[in-house]
Design an enzyme around this catalytic site. Sequence first.
Site, PDB file in Angstrom:
ATOM      1  N   HIS A  44       0.866  -1.064  -0.030  1.00  0.00           N
ATOM      2  CA  HIS A  44       0.037   0.036   0.074  1.00  0.00           C
ATOM      3  C   HIS A  44       0.754   1.268  -0.001  1.00  0.00           C
ATOM      4  O   HIS A  44       2.150   1.202   0.134  1.00  0.00           O
ATOM      5  CB  HIS A  44      -1.041  -0.087   1.077  1.00  0.00           C
ATOM      6  N   GLU A  46       1.384   3.702   2.114  1.00  0.00           N
ATOM      7  CA  GLU A  46       1.989   3.989   3.184  1.00  0.00           C
ATOM      8  C   GLU A  46       3.496   3.243   3.331  1.00  0.00           C
ATOM      9  O   GLU A  46       4.448   3.534   4.018  1.00  0.00           O
ATOM     10  CB  GLU A  46       1.113   4.006   4.411  1.00  0.00           C
ATOM     11  N   CYS A  69      -5.380   1.271   6.636  1.00  0.00           N
ATOM     12  CA  CYS A  69      -6.111   0.168   7.048  1.00  0.00           C
ATOM     13  C   CYS A  69      -5.602  -0.466   8.081  1.00  0.00           C
ATOM     14  O   CYS A  69      -4.377  -0.374   8.527  1.00  0.00           O
ATOM     15  CB  CYS A  69      -5.873  -0.936   5.830  1.00  0.00           C
ATOM     16  N   ASP A 194     -21.066  -0.308 -34.890  1.00  0.00           N
ATOM     17  CA  ASP A 194     -19.963   0.414 -35.262  1.00  0.00           C
ATOM     18  C   ASP A 194     -18.473  -0.624 -35.078  1.00  0.00           C
ATOM     19  O   ASP A 194     -17.355  -0.386 -35.346  1.00  0.00           O
ATOM     20  CB  ASP A 194     -19.715   1.224 -34.106  1.00  0.00           C
ATOM     21  N   LEU A 198     -13.142  -1.405 -28.104  1.00  0.00           N
ATOM     22  CA  LEU A 198     -13.310  -1.223 -26.831  1.00  0.00           C
ATOM     23  C   LEU A 198     -12.297  -1.349 -25.735  1.00  0.00           C
ATOM     24  O   LEU A 198     -12.185  -1.686 -24.811  1.00  0.00           O
ATOM     25  CB  LEU A 198     -14.432  -2.000 -26.248  1.00  0.00           C
ATOM     26  N   GLU A 290     -20.733   2.892 -22.910  1.00  0.00           N
ATOM     27  CA  GLU A 290     -20.433   3.650 -24.144  1.00  0.00           C
ATOM     28  C   GLU A 290     -21.441   3.653 -25.088  1.00  0.00           C
ATOM     29  O   GLU A 290     -21.464   3.552 -26.199  1.00  0.00           O
ATOM     30  CB  GLU A 290     -19.514   3.391 -24.646  1.00  0.00           C
ATOM     31  N   GLY A 292     -25.266   2.427 -26.813  1.00  0.00           N
ATOM     32  CA  GLY A 292     -25.870   3.654 -27.324  1.00  0.00           C
ATOM     33  C   GLY A 292     -27.024   4.170 -26.634  1.00  0.00           C
ATOM     34  O   GLY A 292     -27.398   3.754 -25.441  1.00  0.00           O
TER      35      GLY A 292
END
Length: 360
Positions: A44, A46, A69, A194, A198, A290, A292
């Site tokens: 992490h 830290e 944490c 289309d 992606l 995304e 339609g």
Amino acid sequence: MSQALSLARLAQGQVSPNPAVGAVIVHDGMVAGQGYTQPPGQAHAEIVALRQAGEKARGAVLYVTLEPCCHTGRTPPCTKAIITAGVAEVHLASIDDNPVVAGKGVKELESAGIKTIIGECEEEARTINEAYIKYITTGIPFITVKYAASLDGKIATGSGDSRWITGEAARKQVHTMRYLADAVMVGINTVLADNPQLTVRCSGLGGMTRKQPLRVVVDGKGRTPLTAQLLKEPGKALIALGRKATAAEKDSFGRAGAEVLEFPGDDGLVDLVDLMKTLGKRAVTSVLVEGGGILNSSLFEKHMVDKVVAFIAPVIIGGEKARTPVAGAGINKVADAIRLRHVSIERFDDDLMVSGYVEK
């Protein structure tokens, strides 16, 4: 804290389902160590900063963007490492909404005699982890609807052509958004019209060498072509059906590189609520939608959208049959319109990006 926030942004897109956190250790007015969250299972923020600071962490001040944490997950608790290192003071931007932490980390630090200051740059810190916060408190991914539209509100011509409404700079920003998301979702009509990839395809974002978002197709009737481009790209693809899949479909989609899951809903449509719950169970914290227009309207109607990002191009398309970003029945009164809050506007060459959060 500003430096810690900058470091936290470097972790975005790489550490899900963990939060993106930045940390800076200051000793005698000088930065002694700094770091940001590493991929799941690794250090992490830290811990990275403490290792860099070494003995200079003793008596130092730690600035961290999220509450450390105090439980053992894939890694040991950060609070114990901070206490052992002898840090004298901790400034944290925000409490961790994770019920396992949620103030317990602060109490542990204070019990060890460490002074804690809470709330510096809190809003900015929580924005960085907006997806994590929703996911860790609800189990549901943070849903962003993104679209590109003309000045008269069209996302495609009457013939379905949409390449390209916006310019290169705006499209590059979309790749950044994909990089930050765990999953990218489209409806079947977008796939058929289309044939999108992606994927993240932008230098400086890792391109094909880093993780690609999960590609999800909402496909009620199973019409996704086995030759679809999104099935050929690196990464994973998921076909969400609105009915039971046949053994042949599962086999053929599997060989094409996609997993098939069933979410039967009304009228053969995909049960979007069930789909999002399933994605949450798979530790998908954020979904970039995304389009339609049909998928967008379904999500809005079910009050599932958290954020909207609209790219507006200075072009006029016109035409009654030209496609709009949100289809469906719509509303009868403007007073009932979906409204956004905390709206921001950025410019990408001649295009504008308008983003905001849906009022619940």
